[in-house]
Design an enzyme around this catalytic site. Structure first.
Site, PDB file in Angstrom:
ATOM      1  N   GLU A 172      -9.749   5.938   2.916  1.00 44.20           N
ATOM      2  CA  GLU A 172     -10.619   4.890   3.432  1.00 44.20           C
ATOM      3  C   GLU A 172      -9.743   3.682   3.697  1.00 44.20           C
ATOM      4  OE1 GLU A 172     -10.069   5.282   0.253  1.00 44.20           O
ATOM      5  OE2 GLU A 172      -9.487   3.226  -0.223  1.00 44.20           O
ATOM      6  N   SER A 185       1.613  -9.754  -0.860  1.00 47.54           N
ATOM      7  CA  SER A 185       1.335  -8.313  -0.829  1.00 47.54           C
ATOM      8  C   SER A 185       1.480  -7.691   0.552  1.00 47.54           C
ATOM      9  CB  SER A 185      -0.065  -8.049  -1.374  1.00 47.54           C
ATOM     10  OG  SER A 185      -1.020  -8.813  -0.670  1.00 47.54           O
ATOM     11  N   LYS A 204       0.812  -1.223   0.000  1.00 46.49           N
ATOM     12  CA  LYS A 204       0.000   0.000   0.000  1.00 46.49           C
ATOM     13  C   LYS A 204       0.844   1.272   0.000  1.00 46.49           C
ATOM     14  CE  LYS A 204      -4.211  -1.724   0.104  1.00 46.49           C
ATOM     15  NZ  LYS A 204      -5.105  -1.533  -1.069  1.00 46.49           N
TER      16      LYS A 204
END
Lengths: 274, 403
Positions: B118, B385, B96
């Site tokens: 969010e 990830s 991210k």
């Protein structure tokens, strides 16, 4: 001439600003909607805006979000919106009805089927909150095919270039969202709105409604002097939620509120000519 | 595919990938999206901006992340060689941050001092709070009330970093509702605020912009695979919620037609139960959160509640580029149940000593299944990830263990 055109023409002749109440279909329960629509017309509503519930109402504040959740709890769909308008038209063929909703339920039904169903029910215009003109070519064509006006929103952030773009496709009336925010936000600044409206009128030649942040009769009256229509939503829906379960009480409180707004608007005097 | 597709040319100027993508938002946001599109178009080709982005990825995030040959796991599975792209080793523990660094640089360049985000699993919220702390920006993170329960450590992390975490109690109280609430904030504070969307969804230019920031994953993996094995991989596997880690890995390989591509959605309790989060496998096209894409929706077009053990995959939509890649057949989308993901979580932890995020465990589960069907000379890259530290409370709870 469409119902919307006729209505605005008549109002113009009478120098009267339209009062447009918004209610959510089937909120707080399905039996309320039809009698309330008729009662609102009696109380001075010139046009009715009827909400179609959506699970993810991104442009709405908590009041309308909760109204949508209540309506969806009864399984309310676009077909239910059509049905209530169809019933309304049995005794009222003059008052224009605008549906306000989000695109996805319409996409799923299909543009052509939606436009056909809405027109057959007697709906005159559609506000599709999350459908800007850039994406709307096929959609507008489907609505026009059935003589339904695509009503577009203008915002405080709308540039003059976009106003021109919107003017090219909008019909019926255009709806100025008078503040940056969701429905039911803090009260609007009337002077700022009036200045903005002057700029919008350079581009938008169809009637102009103003909504978002009109909470009481005094604000409605002030806004009415620079608008062709005043839209009131969250203030009404709040009253309805507070009286959930008591249809008579809902009708009385809503018609009292509309009556007060109508009166204050009349007292504010004739609309400033466009 | 009969004709060659220029993948780099998409989306078109209006943000469309075929019929998907686009911009479906209220009028108030259109101007802000135009400004963002123009700013991004400018900085995308600005050497100074790109150099700063690359420097931050190297020195702050810790890139390049390794491509790790999981030899013991490969032997145990007895099929293709499994390589893990170690996004779990990035600063803040997931992919991210690649995106939040890029968007924070853009926010600063655009003069915005307040950022909102969010978050579902909390990884994007943490990554946003992290860059906000570093740039001295105000940060507000919207998070579903249910996710706040599931991801308590990440909530505390965000608060430590100085962010305000706002619980969202509307709708299903998960990621989609957090996105609605962030959009409402943006509409209200559009002049001062930059909205950092965490995935390759939302209105144009977000899907393209987030993809570009995440594509560093695939560019590195492509180079590393060639360096380590002398060839491109035979297949890629990544989990897909909104799909940002997946598109980041996939995009630099799209033109390599021999490389098979698999996106793994969350099958929750099983596709047949209806309790899942697999719009590409079991949904239909529609419009939500500013873009047209595959959605989990009712016959009336209402968005339906999703289920996944992994908060980061618990979303009823998916990035529009994935929708398009599915339709043209360039990528295959499959689904993995909660139980399969949990088994893969334990397998990787015990066999390789790597604790994967529950999201990434979905990719692991499918990757291991796929590897078993392939010969040992083939190479498979699985995008790891994120790391699983944030999920240990969830895992312990499922196994009846009190921490």
């Amino acid at each position: 001439m469409s119902r919307l055109e006729q209505r605005f023409k008549d109002l113009q002749a009478a120098s009267r600003t339209a009062l447009i109440p918004y209610i959510m279909t089937a909120d707080p329960q399905p039996e309320v909607t039809l009698p309330l629509m008729h009662a609102m017309v009696q109380a001075g509503a010139d046009i009715i805006e009827l909400g179609a519930p959506f699970s993810d109402p991104m442009a709405d504040g908590p009041v309308i979000q909760q109204a949508a959740e209540r309506a969806l709890a009864f399984g309310t769909s676009l077909r239910d919106v059509f049905r209530v308008v169809e019933d309304f038209r049995k005794t009222d063929n003059e008052t224009p009805i605008i549906m306000m909703g989000y695109l996805n339920p319409i996409e799923v039904m299909g543009y052509a089927a939606f436009a056909e169903g809405a027109a057959a029910a007697g709906i005159d215009g559609i506000i599709t909150v999350d459908m800007p003109p850039e994406e709307a070519e096929d959609y507008i064509a489907a609505l026009r095919e059935h003589d339904i006006d695509p009503v577009f929103l203008l915002a405080p952030t709308t540039t003059e270039a976009r106003m021109a773009k919107i003017a090219a496709v909008a019909s019926g009336f255009a709806y100025y969202v008078s503040l940056k925010g969701v429905t039911g936000s803090a009260s609007l600044n009337v002077a700022e709105v009036a200045a903005r409206v002057t700029c919008i009128r350079k581009h938008i030649k169809i009637p102009l409604g103003i909504g978002f942040g009109i909470k009481d009769a005094a604000t409605a009256a002030k806004v009415s002097t620079c608008a062709d229509a005043v839209v009131v939503g969250s203030a009404i829906v709040t009253q309805m939620a507070q009286n959930s379960g008591n249809i008579d009480k809902i009708i009385t409180t809503v018609t009292d509120l509309l009556g007060a707004m109508r009166q204050a608007m009349a007292a504010a005097g004739a609309k400033i000519p466009n | 595919m009969s004709e060659k597709i220029d993948y780099a040319a998409l989306p078109d100027a209006a943000g469309h990938f075929g019929i998907y993508g686009g911009r479906f938002v209220s009028e108030t946001l259109m101007q802000a999206l135009d400004e963002l599109r123009d700013a991004y178009a400018k900085f995308k080709h600005d050497a100074k901006f790109q150099a700063e982005f690359d420097r931050d990825l190297a020195q702050y995030v810790g890139r390049p992340s390794p491509l790790y040959h999981a030899e013991r796991l490969s032997r145990e599975v007895g099929g293709a060689q499994i390589f893990l792209k170690r996004e779990d080793l990035n600063h803040t523990g997931a992919h991210k941050i690649n995106n939040t660094i890029g968007q924070a640089l853009l926010a600063r360049a655009m003069g915005k001092r307040r950022i909102i985000a969010e978050t579902g699993a909390g990884q994007h919220g943490v990554a946003s709070a992290t860059v906000a702390a570093r740039f001295g920006m105000e940060c507000v993170v919207y998070m579903g009330a249910e996710d706040i329960q599931r991801q308590a450590p990440n909530v505390y992390r965000m608060k430590l970093l100085g962010a305000r975490v706002v619980p969202v109690t509307s709708g299903s109280k998960t990621l989609k509702d957090a996105l609605n609430e962030a959009m409402r904030d943006w509409v209200t504070n559009v002049d001062s605020t930059f909205y950092i969307i965490g995935t390759v969804a939302g209105p144009h230019p977000y899907p393209a912009m987030v993809r570009d920031f995440q594509a560093v994953i695939g560019r590195e993996a492509r180079r590393q695979c060639q360096e380590q094995t002398g060839a491109l991989p035979d297949a890629l596997v990544a989990c897909v919620g909104g799909g940002s880690n997946a598109i980041g890995l996939f995009h630099p390989f799209l033109e390599d037609e021999a490389v098979k591509i698999y996106g793994v959605e969350a099958a929750g309790h099983g596709i047949g139960t209806g309790q899942h989060a697999a719009p590409l496998c079991a949904g239909k096209p529609g419009v939500l959160h500013g873009n047209r894409t595959y959605l989990m929706e009712s016959d009336d077009g209402q968005i339906i509640e999703t289920h996944s053990v992994s908060a980061g995959l618990d979303y009823p939509g998916v990035g529009p580029e994935h929708a398009w890649l599915k339709d043209i057949g360039r990528a295959s989308y499959v689904a993995i149940t909660d139980n399969e993901a949990l088994a893969a979580f334990h397998q990787l932890t015990r066999v390789e000593g790597i604790i994967p995020a529950l999201e990434s465990s979905h990719a692991m589960a499918y990757g291991v299944k796929l590897a078993a069907t392939l010969p040992p000379e083939q190479r498979l890259i699985i995008n790891l990830s994120g790391r699983g530290d944030k999920d240990i409370n969830t895992i312990a709870g499922i196994e009846g263990i009190q921490l």
